[in-house]
Enzyme design. Structure first.
Site, PDB file in Angstrom:
ATOM      1  N   HIS A 121       0.814  -1.220   0.000  1.00  0.00           N
ATOM      2  CA  HIS A 121       0.000   0.000   0.000  1.00  0.00           C
ATOM      3  C   HIS A 121       0.847   1.269   0.000  1.00  0.00           C
ATOM      4  O   HIS A 121       0.329   2.361  -0.301  1.00  0.00           O
ATOM      5  CB  HIS A 121      -0.907   0.050   1.237  1.00  0.00           C
ATOM      6  CG  HIS A 121      -2.007  -0.960   1.227  1.00  0.00           C
ATOM      7  ND1 HIS A 121      -2.834  -1.147   0.153  1.00  0.00           N
ATOM      8  CD2 HIS A 121      -2.417  -1.849   2.186  1.00  0.00           C
ATOM      9  CE1 HIS A 121      -3.707  -2.102   0.431  1.00  0.00           C
ATOM     10  NE2 HIS A 121      -3.477  -2.548   1.649  1.00  0.00           N
ATOM     11  N   ALA A 122       2.122   1.162   0.338  1.00  0.00           N
ATOM     12  CA  ALA A 122       2.970   2.362   0.442  1.00  0.00           C
ATOM     13  C   ALA A 122       3.173   2.977  -0.934  1.00  0.00           C
ATOM     14  O   ALA A 122       3.684   2.337  -1.848  1.00  0.00           O
ATOM     15  CB  ALA A 122       4.307   1.998   1.072  1.00  0.00           C
TER      16      ALA A 122
END
Length: 727
Positions: free
Chosen positions: A273-274
């Site tokens: 998700h980063a």
């Protein structure tokens, strides 16, 4: 027997021993060759001449000369075996002109050189394991005191997986005293990723921000946690994140370089998700993306194309962003989407995001419309989309972003994927990229579920076949989603297109068949008669109880039509609104306890021996269509309807197939005797029906009048006749 014959016997004996798969010692080679030569008749009988295989007297072979020759050859085998396992031993070169090895017998006996057949031992690579306890140091700084459960991204996640692998005997750890497998996992040491490696994916500002958390006070870190999206910090978060990214890098490099055949990286915090400039969703650095870019940079010749398969229940927005315009990285994600309402919110994970620029077509999202997806849905996606595209892409490295939060028992994901299914998915990916496969942990928050799932995947990496899948039929939502993605992506991947061109009517019937199978639990009834057209494939469906002692409704109907809604400019089938007006009758019949046989009669029918539709001669086509449909109607009556135990049989004809009901009535005496009633519905396109014939049964027309109902559409031609003519 001369020296060359003895050589041949010794070589054959040695090859037999090598082929047996036994781990050889020089003693084994000596014993094998001695036994082989001793069994020869010339050696067994040393008292005189012997009879050879042709019945002729052969020369006497002296015992000592044979034994000396054995000594020379087994010595050579000893040296060759040592050369295979001990560097520095020189093997003789072959002289093409002489056809012999260049070494002399003295050199053979002295061990300076060796005649030998090439003894090649295949290098059996281990499966790698990356784990570092220091990754557990990233944890909540101030967890709520009254809460019984911890944050989902729990430091115990990786330890539970590691412990499961050790207790299964896959990795030797002194604290777990269990029997080990023959070829246990090989440890891959994690290291801190460098700033330069991290910044292949993330901005310098993002890296500096994560680094700065190591010097912040506890109060500032707690305040920071409230400012960001689903992320927490402590003073060791930065170091744990570096180890997690570095662990992914070292694991991928170990596989690409050939140190291990494949590997699993049990790492945290997760990363998919980063995004390039912000942490989110429990993720700080995008581990998988960083590792992929490092391998492409360090191994440009052997790691040019990378496939990243993300089976985490959440969409990997960070990975998609990192490679959106990269033609050499194919990203495929299977995730719950719920029309953008599942995390991460928004439409970035829908099926229409296919990459951009040079990377157009290299992004495939398979967005489940709801939770509850299971093994059959995921395997259907693999069979229909993932594997065809993966083989077409032909990667040099495969990385699985392996979140186990779609697993059974994970309340955050709400799906039902079993450890066996995860093993099957990994197993299907293993033949790609010459087996270079890396599994990197992402999400998964039920400690028992992730442990069992990771164990099943690791066993598969080690070479164990997966267990049997119990449920193989995808859900209605799962099948529809996969088919939608396949149709949308076939513009980029021709392998996803249908093998042959399909008419609109066939496509509609295929869709209708799927709907009937899902909504009414119908199945296809096969037509086993060569002279009946293959156009009737998929056209005959029935509920499972069609042969039981219950009332039976048989529906003969035309292909149903599609409408383009209120907008007359809608011309594409994709925009059409599909209506099946017979569903009301089917629903009523099912609720009333009826069984159903549903028969769709296509308008265009190929000849039983031809593959092309009969559209050159309209009269011929009509004649053959009538004959083929009548043949099918009789076949169904004789094989599926008349022999069953139905308590009552009702025939319903809708449109032109009403003629086939009349055809059976006129040509099978016993038909009306088993029949309860007939309902015929004629629309405007239906021509007049044939009359009822009393040729075989004089009261058939009377029965038909008493037991049938014919409904005629208001716009049918029959109503256009002048009233004067009807009187």
């Amino acid at each position: 027997m001369d020296d060359m014959e003895i050589d041949s016997v010794i070589r054959e004996a040695s090859l037999d021993l090598l082929d047996s798969g036994t781990i050889l010692t020089t003693g084994d080679l000596n014993q094998s060759t001695n036994n082989a030569v001793s069994a020869l008749p010339e050696v067994a009988n040393m008292n005189g001449s012997t009879i050879n295989g042709h019945g002729l007297a052969g020369p006497r072979v002296q015992s000592d000369s044979v034994q000396q020759h054995i000594a020379r050859q087994t010595k050579a085998l000893d040296v060759a075996y040592q050369a295979e396992h001990e560097p520095g031993i020189r093997l003789p070169t072959q002289d093409p002109a002489a056809g012999q090895a260049s070494a002399s017998e003295d050199e053979l006996l002295d061990g300076k050189a060796a005649w030998a057949m090439p003894i090649t031992q295949p290098k059996l690579l281990a499966t790698g394991l990356c784990y570092d306890v220091r990754m557990r140091y990233h944890c909540e700084l101030d967890p709520p005191k009254q809460r019984l459960d911890f944050h989902p991204e729990d430091p115990r996640r990786i330890y539970h997986i590691y412990r499961e692998l050790c207790q299964a005997g896959l990795y030797k750890d002194p604290q777990f005293n269990v029997p080990m497998i023959d070829k246990p996992l090989e440890r891959i040491q994690a290291r801190n990723a460098t700033a330069a490696e991290i910044c292949l994916v993330h901005t310098v500002n993002h890296y500096n921000f994560v680094e700065s958390t190591a010097a912040m006070t506890d109060e500032n870190l707690i305040h920071l946690e409230r400012m960001y999206d689903s992320i927490y910090f402590n003073k060791l978060t930065y170091s744990s994140a570096l180890l997690s990214a570095g662990g992914a890098i070292e694991t991928c490099k170990a596989v690409v370089s050939g140190r291990v055949k494949n590997a699993i990286a049990v790492i945290r915090p997760p990363g998919h998700h980063a995004e390039c400039n912000r942490p989110m969703g429990f993720c700080l650095f995008d581990n998988v993306s960083v590792a992929a870019k490092v391998c492409q940079a360090d191994y440009p010749e052997t790691c040019r194309k990378v496939l990243i398969l993300d089976w985490d229940v959440h969409h990997g927005n960070g990975i998609q962003q990192a490679f959106e315009q990269n033609p050499n990285v194919l990203y495929i994600s299977l995730h719950v989407h719920e029309d953008g309402n599942f995390y991460p919110p928004g439409q970035y994970g829908d099926h229409m995001h296919c990459g951009a620029g040079a990377g157009l077509g290299k992004n495939i999202n398979i967005p489940w419309p709801t939770k509850g997806m299971g093994d059959a849905d995921y395997l259907y996606a693999f069979q229909q989309v993932v594997m065809p595209v993966a083989y077409d892409f032909n990667p040099d490295l495969v990385i699985i972003a392996a979140g186990f939060d779609a697993a059974v028992g994970d309340q955050l994901g709400g799906c039902f994927v079993t450890p066996t299914c995860y093993a099957h998915m990994a197993h299907m990916l293993m033949p790609l990229a010459k087996g270079k496969l890396v599994v990197c942990l992402e999400g998964g928050y039920n400690l028992a579920s992730i442990s069992k799932s990771a164990l099943a995947v690791t066993r598969t990496l080690l070479g164990e076949p997966p267990d049997r899948i119990e449920v193989t039929k995808p859900t209605k939502f799962g099948a529809a989603t996969v088919d939608m993605v396949r149709v949308y992506q076939c513009r980029f991947w021709p392998c996803l297109a249908s093998e042959s061109k399909t008419s609109t009517k066939d496509a509609l019937r295929a869709y209708q068949k799927q709907q009937l199978c899902d909504d009414f639990d119908m199945m296809e009834l096969s037509v086993f008669r060569e002279r009946i057209s293959k156009s009737f494939k998929n056209q005959v469906l029935a509920t499972n109880n069609y042969a039981d002692a219950v009332p039976l409704l048989v529906i003969f109907h035309d292909p149903y039509h599609h409408q383009t809604g209120q907008d007359p400019n809608m011309k594409r089938l994709a925009d059409a609104e599909l209506y099946d007006t017979l569903n009301w009758y089917r629903e009523w019949a099912i609720k009333a306890g009826f069984a159903i046989i549903d028969v769709n009669f296509p308008n265009h029918i190929a000849d039983a021996n031809d593959t092309d539709e009969l559209n050159n001669d309209k009269d011929l086509e009509n004649a053959k269509r009538v004959a083929e449909r009548a043949e099918l109607a009789i076949y169904l009556w004789e094989n599926y309807i008349e022999p069953n135990d139905s308590t009552a049989i009702f025939f319903m004809g809708v449109g032109s197939p009403s003629r086939e009901i009349i055809h059976i009535l006129n040509n099978r005496e016993q038909f009306f005797q088993r029949l309860t009633a007939i309902l015929l519905i004629l629309d405007a396109s239906t021509s007049s029906l044939p009359g009822i014939s009393d040729a075989n049964t004089y009261y058939l027309s009377k029965w038909y009048k008493q037991n049938s109902l014919v409904l005629v559409a208001a716009d049918h031609d029959i109503w256009s006749v002048d009233s004067a003519d009807t009187e």
